[in-house]
Scaffold this motif. Sequence first.
Motif, PDB file in Angstrom:
ATOM      1  N   VAL A   1     -90.807  57.019  31.350  1.00 37.27           N
ATOM      2  CA  VAL A   1     -89.943  56.484  32.403  1.00 37.27           C
ATOM      3  C   VAL A   1     -90.266  57.241  33.684  1.00 37.27           C
ATOM      4  CG1 VAL A   1     -88.003  58.031  31.849  1.00 37.27           C
ATOM      5  CG2 VAL A   1     -87.553  55.881  33.024  1.00 37.27           C
ATOM      6  N   GLY A   2     -90.248  56.531  34.803  1.00 41.57           N
ATOM      7  CA  GLY A   2     -90.493  57.165  36.088  1.00 41.57           C
ATOM      8  C   GLY A   2     -89.193  57.417  36.823  1.00 41.57           C
ATOM      9  N   VAL A   3     -89.212  58.370  37.741  1.00 40.41           N
ATOM     10  CA  VAL A   3     -88.053  58.663  38.578  1.00 40.41           C
ATOM     11  C   VAL A   3     -88.482  58.530  40.033  1.00 40.41           C
ATOM     12  CG1 VAL A   3     -86.383  60.421  39.281  1.00 40.41           C
ATOM     13  CG2 VAL A   3     -87.028  60.208  36.864  1.00 40.41           C
ATOM     14  N   CYS A   4     -87.729  57.751  40.786  1.00 37.80           N
ATOM     15  CA  CYS A   4     -88.024  57.554  42.195  1.00 37.80           C
ATOM     16  C   CYS A   4     -86.838  58.047  43.020  1.00 37.80           C
ATOM     17  CB  CYS A   4     -88.282  56.074  42.478  1.00 37.80           C
ATOM     18  SG  CYS A   4     -88.590  55.751  44.224  1.00 37.80           S
ATOM     19  N   LEU A   5     -87.101  59.040  43.867  1.00 44.38           N
ATOM     20  CA  LEU A   5     -86.067  59.617  44.725  1.00 44.38           C
ATOM     21  C   LEU A   5     -86.174  59.115  46.164  1.00 44.38           C
ATOM     22  CD1 LEU A   5     -86.242  63.268  43.379  1.00 44.38           C
ATOM     23  CD2 LEU A   5     -84.690  61.428  42.671  1.00 44.38           C
TER      24      LEU A   5
ATOM     25  N   PHE B   1     -94.551  50.408  37.943  1.00 47.13           N
ATOM     26  CA  PHE B   1     -94.506  49.098  37.286  1.00 47.13           C
ATOM     27  C   PHE B   1     -95.913  48.622  36.954  1.00 47.13           C
ATOM     28  CE2 PHE B   1     -90.228  47.428  39.178  1.00 47.13           C
ATOM     29  CZ  PHE B   1     -89.532  48.329  38.406  1.00 47.13           C
ATOM     30  N   GLY B   2     -96.843  48.829  37.873  1.00 46.68           N
ATOM     31  CA  GLY B   2     -98.230  48.424  37.640  1.00 46.68           C
ATOM     32  C   GLY B   2     -98.841  49.127  36.442  1.00 46.68           C
ATOM     33  N   ALA B   3     -98.342  50.330  36.143  1.00 47.91           N
ATOM     34  CA  ALA B   3     -98.813  51.083  34.981  1.00 47.91           C
ATOM     35  C   ALA B   3     -97.975  50.788  33.741  1.00 47.91           C
ATOM     36  CB  ALA B   3     -98.782  52.581  35.293  1.00 47.91           C
ATOM     37  N   GLY B   4     -96.989  49.882  33.870  1.00 53.44           N
ATOM     38  CA  GLY B   4     -96.171  49.488  32.721  1.00 53.44           C
ATOM     39  C   GLY B   4     -94.982  50.396  32.449  1.00 53.44           C
ATOM     40  N   VAL B   5     -94.569  51.175  33.449  1.00 53.58           N
ATOM     41  CA  VAL B   5     -93.527  52.184  33.253  1.00 53.58           C
ATOM     42  C   VAL B   5     -92.219  51.755  33.932  1.00 53.58           C
ATOM     43  CG1 VAL B   5     -92.910  54.602  33.669  1.00 53.58           C
ATOM     44  CG2 VAL B   5     -95.289  53.986  33.174  1.00 53.58           C
ATOM     45  N   PRO B   6     -91.105  51.694  33.175  1.00 60.61           N
ATOM     46  CA  PRO B   6     -89.794  51.448  33.793  1.00 60.61           C
ATOM     47  C   PRO B   6     -89.400  52.621  34.689  1.00 60.61           C
ATOM     48  CG  PRO B   6     -89.702  51.215  31.392  1.00 60.61           C
ATOM     49  CD  PRO B   6     -91.027  51.815  31.727  1.00 60.61           C
ATOM     50  N   VAL B   7     -88.441  52.388  35.599  1.00 64.69           N
ATOM     51  CA  VAL B   7     -88.113  53.381  36.622  1.00 64.69           C
ATOM     52  C   VAL B   7     -86.606  53.582  36.751  1.00 64.69           C
ATOM     53  CG1 VAL B   7     -88.228  53.828  39.107  1.00 64.69           C
ATOM     54  CG2 VAL B   7     -90.181  52.812  37.947  1.00 64.69           C
ATOM     55  N   CYS B   8     -86.213  54.829  36.917  1.00 63.99           N
ATOM     56  CA  CYS B   8     -84.875  55.166  37.381  1.00 63.99           C
ATOM     57  C   CYS B   8     -85.026  55.469  38.869  1.00 63.99           C
ATOM     58  CB  CYS B   8     -84.324  56.403  36.663  1.00 63.99           C
ATOM     59  SG  CYS B   8     -83.844  56.092  34.965  1.00 63.99           S
ATOM     60  N   ALA B   9     -84.339  54.704  39.715  1.00 63.02           N
ATOM     61  CA  ALA B   9     -84.520  54.832  41.161  1.00 63.02           C
ATOM     62  C   ALA B   9     -83.196  55.114  41.856  1.00 63.02           C
ATOM     63  CB  ALA B   9     -85.133  53.553  41.735  1.00 63.02           C
ATOM     64  N   LEU B  10     -83.284  55.926  42.895  1.00 64.59           N
ATOM     65  CA  LEU B  10     -82.142  56.200  43.742  1.00 64.59           C
ATOM     66  C   LEU B  10     -81.699  54.894  44.387  1.00 64.59           C
ATOM     67  CD1 LEU B  10     -80.293  58.370  44.997  1.00 64.59           C
ATOM     68  CD2 LEU B  10     -81.985  58.583  46.825  1.00 64.59           C
ATOM     69  N   GLU B  11     -80.413  54.602  44.294  1.00 67.28           N
ATOM     70  CA  GLU B  11     -79.892  53.336  44.810  1.00 67.28           C
ATOM     71  C   GLU B  11     -79.699  53.403  46.323  1.00 67.28           C
ATOM     72  OE1 GLU B  11     -76.604  50.028  43.546  1.00 67.28           O
ATOM     73  OE2 GLU B  11     -76.295  52.088  42.889  1.00 67.28           O
TER      74      GLU B  11
ATOM     75  N   GLY C   1     -85.531  48.765  35.016  1.00 67.80           N
ATOM     76  CA  GLY C   1     -85.164  50.148  35.258  1.00 67.80           C
ATOM     77  C   GLY C   1     -83.679  50.318  35.426  1.00 67.80           C
ATOM     78  N   GLU C   2     -83.311  51.462  35.972  1.00 69.36           N
ATOM     79  CA  GLU C   2     -81.910  51.790  36.232  1.00 69.36           C
ATOM     80  C   GLU C   2     -81.791  52.352  37.635  1.00 69.36           C
ATOM     81  OE1 GLU C   2     -79.352  51.111  34.439  1.00 69.36           O
ATOM     82  OE2 GLU C   2     -80.253  50.638  32.510  1.00 69.36           O
ATOM     83  N   LEU C   3     -80.616  52.203  38.223  1.00 67.24           N
ATOM     84  CA  LEU C   3     -80.334  52.744  39.548  1.00 67.24           C
ATOM     85  C   LEU C   3     -79.274  53.835  39.428  1.00 67.24           C
ATOM     86  CD1 LEU C   3     -80.145  49.372  41.508  1.00 67.24           C
ATOM     87  CD2 LEU C   3     -82.086  50.944  41.344  1.00 67.24           C
ATOM     88  N   PHE C   4     -79.374  54.835  40.285  1.00 66.86           N
ATOM     89  CA  PHE C   4     -78.394  55.929  40.286  1.00 66.86           C
ATOM     90  C   PHE C   4     -78.134  56.340  41.718  1.00 66.86           C
ATOM     91  CE2 PHE C   4     -82.582  57.799  40.147  1.00 66.86           C
ATOM     92  CZ  PHE C   4     -82.510  58.839  41.062  1.00 66.86           C
ATOM     93  N   SER C   5     -77.005  57.015  41.936  1.00 64.89           N
ATOM     94  CA  SER C   5     -76.656  57.416  43.295  1.00 64.89           C
ATOM     95  C   SER C   5     -76.560  58.923  43.479  1.00 64.89           C
ATOM     96  CB  SER C   5     -75.340  56.761  43.721  1.00 64.89           C
ATOM     97  OG  SER C   5     -74.315  57.114  42.819  1.00 64.89           O
ATOM     98  N   ASP C   6     -76.594  59.682  42.378  1.00 66.13           N
ATOM     99  CA  ASP C   6     -76.532  61.140  42.487  1.00 66.13           C
ATOM    100  C   ASP C   6     -77.144  61.764  41.236  1.00 66.13           C
ATOM    101  OD1 ASP C   6     -74.578  60.834  40.470  1.00 66.13           O
ATOM    102  OD2 ASP C   6     -72.922  61.068  41.881  1.00 66.13           O
ATOM    103  N   ALA C   7     -77.202  63.094  41.217  1.00 66.99           N
ATOM    104  CA  ALA C   7     -77.844  63.805  40.111  1.00 66.99           C
ATOM    105  C   ALA C   7     -77.151  63.517  38.783  1.00 66.99           C
ATOM    106  CB  ALA C   7     -77.861  65.310  40.388  1.00 66.99           C
ATOM    107  N   ALA C   8     -75.835  63.464  38.794  1.00 67.34           N
ATOM    108  CA  ALA C   8     -75.098  63.182  37.557  1.00 67.34           C
ATOM    109  C   ALA C   8     -75.418  61.772  37.054  1.00 67.34           C
ATOM    110  CB  ALA C   8     -73.598  63.343  37.793  1.00 67.34           C
TER     111      ALA C   8
ATOM    112  N   GLN D   1     -83.625  50.320  24.255  1.00 64.99           N
ATOM    113  CA  GLN D   1     -83.418  49.970  25.668  1.00 64.99           C
ATOM    114  C   GLN D   1     -84.686  50.210  26.481  1.00 64.99           C
ATOM    115  OE1 GLN D   1     -80.061  51.858  27.533  1.00 64.99           O
ATOM    116  NE2 GLN D   1     -80.141  50.499  29.287  1.00 64.99           N
ATOM    117  N   LEU D   2     -85.345  51.326  26.239  1.00 66.11           N
ATOM    118  CA  LEU D   2     -86.582  51.625  26.955  1.00 66.11           C
ATOM    119  C   LEU D   2     -87.680  50.631  26.582  1.00 66.11           C
ATOM    120  CD1 LEU D   2     -87.573  53.644  29.028  1.00 66.11           C
ATOM    121  CD2 LEU D   2     -88.225  55.162  27.160  1.00 66.11           C
TER     122      LEU D   2
END
Length: 145
Positions: free
Chosen positions: A38-42, A59-69, A83-90, A109-110
């Motif tokens: 899984v990738g993380v995008c800040l 995505f081009g490499a086939g990896v889902p992402v958790c990204a800052l919303e 992927g999933e979206l998040f708004s803070d570290a928690a 899920q992954l």
Amino acid sequence: MRAQFEAHVLTLCFKYVHIGTAWLAADDYPAVLACADVGVCLHESTSQLDLPMKVVDLFGAGVPVCALEYGCISELVREGQTGELFSDAAGLALKLDLLLEGFPARSEQLDAMRTHVAEWRALGWEETWREVAAPVVLGRGHGQR
């Protein structure tokens, strides 16, 4: 830019974090990204209108992402699908915990997200243009040429 970043990292006092840098050949970059589960995008957009190429690369490499919303990121990262979206570290910690539950033996899920990312990858530029951009840019009905 690399030297400036490395100099800054040396000033940080991390106890449990090690930061290493490497330069990759262009052909190696997607192969390295594909090794991730899984990738993380800040990335956060000042204008709230631009989309991060890092997510497109993952995505081009086939990896889902958790990204800052922010602003328009949901146009690229479909929550619960690519992927999933998040708004803070928690929020990031919670999303990663849920995504990686049972990993590596079981990660339904992954795995489902990887399938959605593969479907996203299968869409070509022309089809994406026709379905998404053309109706906005050309003012035509959805999907018309």
